[in-house]
Design a protein around this motif. Structure first.
Motif: not given
Length: 333
Positions: A40-41, A64-67, A305-310, A33-34
């Motif tokens: 930038g993907e 979110a979307r990973l890529a 904070l926690g992210l959607g990508v996570q 994720a990170f």
């Protein structure tokens, strides 16, 4: 061609998530994720928050979307700090996973367990990236779900010799420490005060809902890495401003989100102790674009904070393992 059965979403409850989302899978998902965020993907829109006026509770929505080309993931839920006193989880959530090709609903995932596991896994990832070499002692503040999860995750990711666990309820902290001491490799001890817990600690993880600072710079030893997961609104800060002023590097999970929601960061900016350019995204460190720690004696602060990508990375890892192991059930909507 997919059959009707295959188009039915996979329903994964808390027990299913816990079964397939072990610490190795969690760490790998958060590194992905990170790293993708840092390169930038990933697509990482701002989160939506709906505060509750009568207490500190709030509803939230992440997407979110990973890529490009990967399936979108959305999490909807709430944070209710008052639940802790009743022994209930303070976070409740449901995660929806969409097919990348035709957009049909692939899975409905219980999000409370997912959130707890991916949050502690992300902190453990941050510790592996930011802690000084040879880190042997950790302090965890808060004996709740997140605090216990952080003890497990840090003990799994780092060669720790000792973990000190503190809580406002000393009896609860003592019981949690005793249980964890039997479970993980390093010894786990209950600390009477925050100062006792953090003294000499290489890694400090604050896992509380405290609106006021618990950790001050003068309590910390040179080279400490401080992680805060409870400072998720502008008016909440688990650490004093002196921690950010003394930090050699201030790392956040995503600078745009931190500028809007991370209490310690917002307060330090307002006090002139930081500039926006001083913020380093954890993705930059994970992707090898920033060293994170500059020297062994530097204080490093990470605000999570926690992210959607996570959630996206965690959800897809869970779905893939569930498919491999035959976990969960297909449901008709």
């Amino acid at each position: 061609m997919r059959t009707g059965e295959e188009h039915r979403p996979l329903l994964l409850g808390a027990a299913d998530v816990a079964k397939v989302f072990d610490l190795d899978t969690g760490l790998a998902s958060q590194r992905e994720a990170f790293s993708r965020l840092g390169r930038g993907e990933a697509d990482q829109p701002a989160r939506l928050l709906l505060p509750e006026s009568r207490d500190d509770s709030m509803a939230f929505c992440y997407a979110a979307r990973l890529a490009p080309g990967s399936g979108a993931v959305s999490k909807f839920g709430s944070v209710n700090p008052g639940n802790a006193a009743a022994g209930r989880p303070t976070v409740s959530a449901t995660v929806l996973v969409l097919d990348p090709d035709d957009g049909h609903l692939v899975a409905i995932v219980e999000g409370t367990t997912l959130t707890a596991l991916r949050t502690s896994a992300a902190s453990a990832l941050a510790a592996t990236l930011l802690a000084r070499p040879g880190a042997a002692t950790a302090a965890v503040l808060g004996p709740g779900v997140q605090g216990r999860g952080h003890v497990r995750a840090l003990a799994h990711a780092l060669p720790l010799e000792e973990v000190r666990l503190w809580g406002r309820d000393g009896d609860a902290a003592g019981r949690a420490a005793a249980e964890l001491d039997r479970e993980v490799r390093p010894r786990v001890l209950a600390a009477v005060t925050v100062a006792e817990a953090v003294a000499g600690a290489d890694v400090v993880a604050a896992c509380t809902a405290s609106p006021d600072p618990l950790v001050e710079a003068e309590q910390l030893s040179p080279g400490a890495t401080v992680i805060s997961i409870g400072s998720i609104t502008p008016d909440r800060s688990e650490v004093g401003l002196g921690v950010l002023a003394a930090a050699g590097t201030v790392v956040v999970d995503h600078p745009p989100a931190a500028l809007e929601h991370a209490g310690p960061v917002i307060q330090a900016l307002a006090a002139g102790l930081l500039g926006e350019r001083d913020l380093v995204g954890l993705g930059e460190v994970a992707a090898g674009r920033h060293p994170g720690r500059k020297g062994p004696d530097d204080l490093v602060f990470f605000n999570s904070l926690g992210l959607g990508v996570q959630d996206a990375a965690a959800a897809w890892a869970i779905v893939e393992r569930a498919r491999q192991l035959g976990v969960g059930q297909r449901v008709a909507l």
